[in-house]
Design a protein around this motif. Structure first.
Motif, PDB file in Angstrom:
ATOM      1  N   LEU A  98      54.077  19.297  39.463  1.00  0.00           N
ATOM      2  CA  LEU A  98      54.316  20.613  40.065  1.00  0.00           C
ATOM      3  C   LEU A  98      53.169  21.562  39.740  1.00  0.00           C
ATOM      4  CD1 LEU A  98      58.146  21.091  39.402  1.00  0.00           C
ATOM      5  CD2 LEU A  98      57.021  20.629  41.578  1.00  0.00           C
ATOM      6  N   ARG A  99      52.733  21.555  38.468  1.00  0.00           N
ATOM      7  CA  ARG A  99      51.619  22.418  38.076  1.00  0.00           C
ATOM      8  C   ARG A  99      50.360  22.050  38.835  1.00  0.00           C
ATOM      9  NH1 ARG A  99      51.847  21.346  32.302  1.00  0.00           N
ATOM     10  NH2 ARG A  99      54.051  21.582  32.045  1.00  0.00           N
ATOM     11  N   ASN A 100      50.115  20.745  38.987  1.00  0.00           N
ATOM     12  CA  ASN A 100      48.930  20.304  39.715  1.00  0.00           C
ATOM     13  C   ASN A 100      49.007  20.719  41.180  1.00  0.00           C
ATOM     14  OD1 ASN A 100      47.773  19.181  37.456  1.00  0.00           O
ATOM     15  ND2 ASN A 100      48.532  17.124  37.880  1.00  0.00           N
ATOM     16  N   ALA A 101      50.194  20.646  41.764  1.00  0.00           N
ATOM     17  CA  ALA A 101      50.356  21.075  43.156  1.00  0.00           C
ATOM     18  C   ALA A 101      50.093  22.578  43.279  1.00  0.00           C
ATOM     19  CB  ALA A 101      51.766  20.738  43.646  1.00  0.00           C
ATOM     20  N   ALA A 109      47.071  24.328  45.429  1.00  0.00           N
ATOM     21  CA  ALA A 109      47.309  25.388  46.412  1.00  0.00           C
ATOM     22  C   ALA A 109      46.447  26.604  46.106  1.00  0.00           C
ATOM     23  CB  ALA A 109      48.788  25.776  46.427  1.00  0.00           C
ATOM     24  N   LEU A 110      46.338  26.939  44.823  1.00  0.00           N
ATOM     25  CA  LEU A 110      45.490  28.079  44.446  1.00  0.00           C
ATOM     26  C   LEU A 110      44.015  27.779  44.718  1.00  0.00           C
ATOM     27  CD1 LEU A 110      47.226  29.237  41.146  1.00  0.00           C
ATOM     28  CD2 LEU A 110      47.192  30.434  43.339  1.00  0.00           C
ATOM     29  N   ARG A 111      43.580  26.535  44.502  1.00  0.00           N
ATOM     30  CA  ARG A 111      42.190  26.159  44.799  1.00  0.00           C
ATOM     31  C   ARG A 111      41.889  26.343  46.288  1.00  0.00           C
ATOM     32  NH1 ARG A 111      43.083  21.440  41.709  1.00  0.00           N
ATOM     33  NH2 ARG A 111      42.423  21.851  39.597  1.00  0.00           N
ATOM     34  N   ILE A 112      42.805  25.880  47.106  1.00  0.00           N
ATOM     35  CA  ILE A 112      42.620  26.014  48.559  1.00  0.00           C
ATOM     36  C   ILE A 112      42.551  27.486  48.944  1.00  0.00           C
ATOM     37  CG2 ILE A 112      43.758  25.636  50.779  1.00  0.00           C
ATOM     38  CD1 ILE A 112      44.826  22.978  49.567  1.00  0.00           C
ATOM     39  N   GLN A 113      43.463  28.280  48.381  1.00  0.00           N
ATOM     40  CA  GLN A 113      43.468  29.718  48.676  1.00  0.00           C
ATOM     41  C   GLN A 113      42.157  30.362  48.219  1.00  0.00           C
ATOM     42  OE1 GLN A 113      46.752  31.783  46.928  1.00  0.00           O
ATOM     43  NE2 GLN A 113      46.262  33.721  47.910  1.00  0.00           N
ATOM     44  N   LEU A 114      41.662  29.963  47.040  1.00  0.00           N
ATOM     45  CA  LEU A 114      40.409  30.512  46.527  1.00  0.00           C
ATOM     46  C   LEU A 114      39.244  30.136  47.446  1.00  0.00           C
ATOM     47  CD1 LEU A 114      38.865  31.973  44.271  1.00  0.00           C
ATOM     48  CD2 LEU A 114      38.673  29.767  43.094  1.00  0.00           C
ATOM     49  N   GLN A 115      39.213  28.896  47.918  1.00  0.00           N
ATOM     50  CA  GLN A 115      38.160  28.482  48.837  1.00  0.00           C
ATOM     51  C   GLN A 115      38.204  29.300  50.121  1.00  0.00           C
ATOM     52  OE1 GLN A 115      38.837  24.294  49.312  1.00  0.00           O
ATOM     53  NE2 GLN A 115      37.556  23.743  47.550  1.00  0.00           N
ATOM     54  N   GLN A 116      39.390  29.563  50.623  1.00  0.00           N
ATOM     55  CA  GLN A 116      39.522  30.363  51.842  1.00  0.00           C
ATOM     56  C   GLN A 116      39.011  31.782  51.614  1.00  0.00           C
ATOM     57  OE1 GLN A 116      43.684  30.004  52.721  1.00  0.00           O
ATOM     58  NE2 GLN A 116      43.458  28.028  53.764  1.00  0.00           N
TER      59      GLN A 116
END
Length: 120
Positions: free
Chosen positions: A71-74, A78-85
């Motif tokens: 769950l933490r990794n998921a 999600a935060l990594r993807i948001q940061l990239q965006q």
């Protein structure tokens, strides 16, 4: 002969009594050892059950930790993807600002101030 027979029978009874007294302590010792063996077997069973319980509990906890890690990794992904965006949007905004004309000063005509733009 009769007195000798009575003497031998008495001696035989004494020897039997001595034999019983020797056997009795060994029997009690034997019974005590049997009890100790039974107690040790019971202790081994109890410890084995306890060990199995501890192992089972540890396995459950490690499974729970793995689920929590997933769950933490998921969440991290999600935060990594948001940061990239957000970083992509920031780069695009910087390019847009870099392509826009820049105000380098103001000119005044009739008391109003207007910015002067220069192309980069």
């Amino acid at each position: 002969w009769a007195t000798e027979k009575q003497g031998l029978e008495a001696r035989l009874e004494e020897v039997k009594e001595q034999l019983q007294t020797f056997e009795t302590p060994s029997d009690t010792e034997k019974n005590a050892l049997k009890r100790q063996v039974a107690e040790l077997r019971q202790t081994i069973k109890v410890r084995s059950r306890f060990g199995a319980w501890v192992c089972e509990r540890h396995m459950q906890e490690s499974d729970d930790e793995e689920e929590d890690d997933e769950l933490r990794n998921a969440d991290k992904e999600a935060l990594r993807i948001q940061l990239q965006q957000v970083e992509t949007e920031l780069r695009e905004a910087r390019r847009t600002v870099a392509a826009a004309p820049v105000a380098i000063g103001t000119s005044s005509s009739r008391g109003g101030r207007r910015p002067v733009f220069v192309e980069r």
